[in-house]
Design an enzyme around this catalytic site. Structure first.
Site, short mmCIF file in Angstrom:
data_model
loop_
_atom_site.label_atom_id
_atom_site.label_comp_id
_atom_site.label_asym_id
_atom_site.label_seq_id
_atom_site.Cartn_x
_atom_site.Cartn_y
_atom_site.Cartn_z
N GLU A 115 10.09 96.61 43.39
CA GLU A 115 9.67 96.88 44.99
C GLU A 115 10.60 97.43 45.50
OE1 GLU A 115 7.43 94.36 47.01
OE2 GLU A 115 7.34 94.76 48.90
N LYS A 247 2.00 74.44 40.36
CA LYS A 247 1.50 76.78 40.15
C LYS A 247 -0.01 76.91 40.34
CE LYS A 247 4.51 77.15 35.77
NZ LYS A 247 4.46 77.04 34.41
N ASP A 323 10.60 79.27 36.27
CA ASP A 323 9.83 79.84 36.11
C ASP A 323 8.86 80.61 37.41
OD1 ASP A 323 6.70 79.55 35.48
OD2 ASP A 323 6.55 77.70 34.61
N HIS A 421 8.78 102.24 54.41
CA HIS A 421 7.73 102.52 52.78
C HIS A 421 7.37 103.63 52.37
CE1 HIS A 421 7.81 97.99 51.00
NE2 HIS A 421 7.89 97.57 52.89
#
Ligand code: ADP
Length: 428
Positions: A115, A247, A323, A421
């Site tokens: 990104e 998660k 993770d 951006h």
């Protein structure tokens, strides 16, 4: 001169046969593709042959395989530990933000991301923090959790189980069994919720420098076996009953914490807010209230009282072998901004109750990820103070988030977001 292909037969050991012959055996179902590494003893060759198989399967359906890198990778560090059916790897660029002065030390943040703007923006936040005198981060609670589901014959028995576990002497016995499963697992507490005749038992334990899921699973299994002796009718429905909660979004982690609960704070000088962040203390505080507090409340958010904590969490997670799926709860964050020093300076804090990180286990031993941990001086197990490396990593993640919050909020307050951006994300 072209080397003559060696003739092989049924008696030729598999590693000495050609790639084409091995591929044929796989296609005929005589050699399972997952056995290639073990059979050939050559990891890269196994990967190459698995790619040939995939290419041939794709070709059968009229597709080509686009190039995916696979050479010059240490597959021995992956095989049997990190990934199966390996066909290569996906390179992700790593940028560095900082240095940021954190707890009196200069920290360089490795961030793996695609990104555009993210590293540059975090870097700007780091600069604002450092020139203002630095940030302070502290771990307030430390404990990984596993929440199995067990089923009793009746709700009454489930309630008896809960009361039994809450007796200090029973807890002590459960703890003794739990703790015996690892040098680093130390059961802290147990929280029980009842739903009908089900009981959800949330075990919380310290895990040294490991993120701790494997450790918790081992300890929980042993503890349940012990509890079953006192309650022979207890049925273990699942080692994970989603009361952990791993998660998945949950109020549980937001309120109770999971992994490391961390708070990071800093005071940004008013002139730095203006010169580095190009906005004002007042505009930052006002925007934080309208967006991160009221806006998130209106959205019914759980743990999302921040601008983009998940961006920094995930980039550092990928760089350091964490993770990445645990970014769900690890990104829980409440960002607070207040005027201080008669409104001249900006007080900012990020409260993150559930940062799940480790410096041993998972993908932390892989060479690139380990290099990023080394950059942060938290590689591997802490010899002198087991668990300190993982805590330090959690503090770094929280501080990185604080830097990211400062910069994005400033860009929004100043109306610069879209412009930057467009410049950094749309370069051809
Ligand atoms: P996780 O529990 O995060 O899934 P693993 O169980 O894969 O991680 O890795 C932890 C392993 O590392 C355990 O076998 C543990 O005994 C070992 N270990 C060595 N030093 C440490 C340490 N300082 N903290 C935690 N675990 C350690």
């Amino acid at each position: 001169m072209k080397e003559e292909a060696k003739k092989t037969d049924e008696t030729t050991p598999l590693p000495e046969r050609s790639d084409a012959e091995i591929l044929e055996l796989v296609k005929q179902g005589k050699l399972p593709p997952y056995m290639l590494e073990k059979t050939l003893g050559d990891m890269e060759r196994a990967v190459r042959i698995r790619r040939l198989l995939l290419e041939s399967n794709l070709a059968r359906d009229g597709f080509n395989m686009q190039p995916l890198p696979f050479e010059q990778f240490d597959y021995s560090s992956v095989f049997g530990r990190c990934c199966e059916n390996v066909i290569g790897y996906v390179p992700i660029p790593v940028g560095v933000a900082g240095p940021m002065l954190l707890n009196g030390e200069n920290v360089h943040l490795p961030m793996a991301t695609t990104e555009g703007c993210l590293v540059a923006s975090t870097h700007r936040g780091c600069k604002a923090i450092s020139v203002s005198g630095g940030a302070t981060a502290v771990v307030t609670t430390n404990g990984m959790t596993r929440g199995p589901c067990v089923r009793m014959k009746s709700a009454k028995e489930a309630a008896q189980l809960k009361a039994w576990l809450e007796e200090p002497e029973n807890f002590a016995q459960v703890k003794s069994d739990f703790d015996s499963t690892s040098r680093f697992a130390r059961l802290r507490d147990i929280k029980v919720a009842i739903a009908g005749r089900n009981a959800y038992i949330r075990f919380r334990s310290s895990t040294g420098d490991a993120m701790g899921m494997n450790m918790l699973s081992k300890g929980t299994e042993k503890a349940l076996a012990f509890i079953q002796q006192a309650f022979p009718d207890m049925l273990i429905v699942s080692l994970s009953g989603n009361y952990c909660t791993d998660k998945k979004p949950s109020s549980m982690n937001w309120i109770e914490g999971r992994g490391k609960s961390v708070v990071c704070e800093a005071i940004i000088k008013g002139d730095v807010v203006e010169s580095v962040l190009k906005t004002t203390v007042r505009a930052m505080v006002e925007l934080n209230t309208q967006k991160n507090l009221i806006g998130s409340a209106m959205a019914g958010s759980i743990g999302g009282f921040n601008a983009h904590a998940a961006n920094i969490v995930t980039a550092i997670f990928i760089a350091t072998g964490q993770d990445p799926a645990q970014n769900v709860e690890s990104s829980n964050c409440l960002t607070i901004m207040e005027p201080t020093d008669d409104g001249n300076d900006l007080y900012i804090s990020c409260t993150m109750p559930s940062i799940e990180v480790g410096t041993v286990g998972g993908g932390t031993h892989l060479p690139a990820q380990s290099a990023c941990l080394d950059l942060l001086h938290v590689k591997g197990a802490s010899e002198e103070n087991p668990g300190r490396n993982a805590e330090k990593l959690a503090e770094v993640v929280c501080a990185g988030v604080l830097a990211g919050e400062l910069s994005l909020m400033a860009a929004l307050a100043a109306g610069h977001l879209t412009r930057s951006h467009m410049q950094l994300n749309r370069a051809k």
